[in-house]
Design an enzyme around this catalytic site. Structure first.
Site, short mmCIF file in Angstrom:
data_model
loop_
_atom_site.label_atom_id
_atom_site.label_comp_id
_atom_site.label_asym_id
_atom_site.label_seq_id
_atom_site.Cartn_x
_atom_site.Cartn_y
_atom_site.Cartn_z
N GLY A 1 0.83 -1.19 0.00
CA GLY A 1 0.00 0.00 0.00
C GLY A 1 0.87 1.24 0.00
N GLY A 2 0.23 2.39 -0.15
CA GLY A 2 0.96 3.65 -0.09
C GLY A 2 1.44 4.12 -1.45
N ILE B 1 4.79 6.73 -3.16
CA ILE B 1 6.21 6.59 -3.46
C ILE B 1 7.07 6.89 -2.24
CG2 ILE B 1 6.69 8.96 -4.22
CD1 ILE B 1 8.23 7.56 -6.63
N THR B 2 8.16 6.17 -2.12
CA THR B 2 9.12 6.47 -1.06
C THR B 2 10.52 6.15 -1.56
OG1 THR B 2 9.55 6.31 1.32
CG2 THR B 2 9.17 4.24 0.14
N TYR B 3 11.50 6.53 -0.75
CA TYR B 3 12.91 6.32 -1.07
C TYR B 3 13.54 5.42 -0.02
CZ TYR B 3 17.92 7.29 -0.66
OH TYR B 3 19.27 7.15 -0.51
N HIS B 4 14.41 4.51 -0.46
CA HIS B 4 15.24 3.72 0.44
C HIS B 4 16.69 3.94 0.06
CE1 HIS B 4 11.70 1.79 1.90
NE2 HIS B 4 11.48 1.09 0.80
N GLY C 1 4.46 1.14 4.73
CA GLY C 1 3.66 0.62 3.62
C GLY C 1 3.66 -0.88 3.70
N GLY D 1 6.77 -3.14 4.99
CA GLY D 1 6.88 -2.68 6.37
C GLY D 1 7.19 -1.22 6.53
N CYS E 1 5.48 9.90 -0.44
CA CYS E 1 4.16 9.37 -0.07
C CYS E 1 3.02 10.20 -0.66
CB CYS E 1 4.02 9.27 1.45
SG CYS E 1 5.30 8.25 2.21
#
Length: 240
Positions: free
Chosen positions: A95-96, A98-101, A169, A180, A198
Site C-alpha cells: 500500500g501507499g 512513493i518512497t525512497y530507500h 507501507g 513494512g 508518499c
C-alpha cells in the site's frame, strides 16, 4: 484462525542488500506462510503446523518504490535522472505511494502471521509506529503521529513544521504481512527531493541524524528498535 499459536519469530539481518533481492526473499517467506495456512485449514486442529514469523531488518542501495495505489508522477526523475543519481525504481505490491530507500536507513520487513498475535491491521501499523516512537524517545526526541497519515512524524501537531522520519507501507493476505517500514537514521535526505514523498507535497522529511545534530550509531539504533518491537509484539526472538 490457526489452532496453533506461535509467537516465536526468527530475526534476520540482511545488511545492505539490493532491493529486488530483498523483495524476492520476503516474497518467498510470505508465500510459504500463506501456503501453510491454506494447508492447515484442510486439516484437523491436532494435525496443523504452526506458522512461522520473521523479522527482517536491512538497508538498500538508492531506490525509489511506488505502491499499488501510488501515482508515478510523484517520481520527479526520468530514466536518465535515475541513472545520474545511481538509483533504481520499482512498482511494488504494498500500500501507499512513493518512497525512497537508501544507505543509513533501517528498513523493516516483518513477515508475520497476525493470527499468532492479533487480527487487526490498524493495530499492527500503530505498533510499528510505536516502536519507532519509543526508539526516538531513547534519544530524547519526541516522535508522534498525524491523524489520517501513516508513519512517524516530528512536530506533527505543527503543520508548518511537521516532518516525517519513518514511512510505512504494508501488504497482507490471510493475515500474513510483508513489506513494512523505513526509518531514516543516517539517510541522505537529498534523495527525497526527487520525489513527492508518499504523495504529500506540503511536509518535509527528516532523519535521526538531522534531529540530533550528530551521527548516531546505526547498529545501536537498530538494536533499540528491535528490542522495542520484541516488547510491543511479544516476540520470542530467535537468531539462528
Amino acid at each position: 484462525m490457526n489452532e496453533v499459536v506461535n509467537k516465536q519469530t526468527k530475526f534476520i539481518d540482511l545488511g545492505l542488500i539490493d532491493y529486488q533481492e530483498a523483495w524476492d526473499y520476503q516474497t518467498n517467506l510470505f508465500n510459504q506462510t500463506v501456503a501453510l495456512k491454506i494447508e492447515n485449514r484442510k486439516k484437523e486442529a491436532a494435525d496443523q503446523k504452526p506458522t512461522p514469523n520473521y523479522l527482517i531488518l536491512c538497508s538498500h542501495p538508492h531506490v525509489y518504490t511506488l505502491g499499488k495505489s501510488g501515482d508515478q508522477a510523484n517520481l520527479l526523475l526520468d530514466e536518465k535522472g535515475l541513472e545520474e543519481k545511481h538509483a533504481s525504481f520499482y512498482k511494488i505490491n504494498r500500500g501507499g505511494d512513493i518512497t525512497y530507500h537508501g544507505p543509513g536507513q533501517i528498513v523493516g520487513y516483518p513477515i508475520l502471521d497476525l493470527d499468532n498475535f492479533f487480527t487487526d491491521i490498524h493495530k499492527y501499523l500503530r505498533l510499528l509506529e510505536e516502536a519507532v516512537i519509543l526508539t526516538l524517545a531513547d534519544y530524547s526526541i519526541n516522535g508522534g503521529r498525524i491523524e489520517g497519515l501513516t508513519g512517524v512524524w516530528i512536530e506533527g501537531d505543527k503543520p508548518e513544521k511537521a516532518r516525517k522520519i519513518c514511512a510505512l507501507g504494508v501488504k497482507s493476505s490471510r493475515w500474513v504481512t510483508m513489506h513494512g517500514f523505513a526509518f531514516n537514521v543516517l539517510t541522505d535526505l537529498n534523495y527525497f527531493q526527487n520525489i513527492i514523498p508518499c504523495g504529500i507535497d506540503d511536509k518535509a522529511v527528516t532523519s535521526l541524524e538531522k534531529e540530533l545534530g550528530e551521527k548516531p550509531n546505526l547498529q545501536e539504533v537498530q538494536n533499540r528498535l528491535k528490542n522495542h518491537l520484541i516488547q510491543l509484539f511479544g516476540f520470542s526472538l530467535t537468531e539462528n
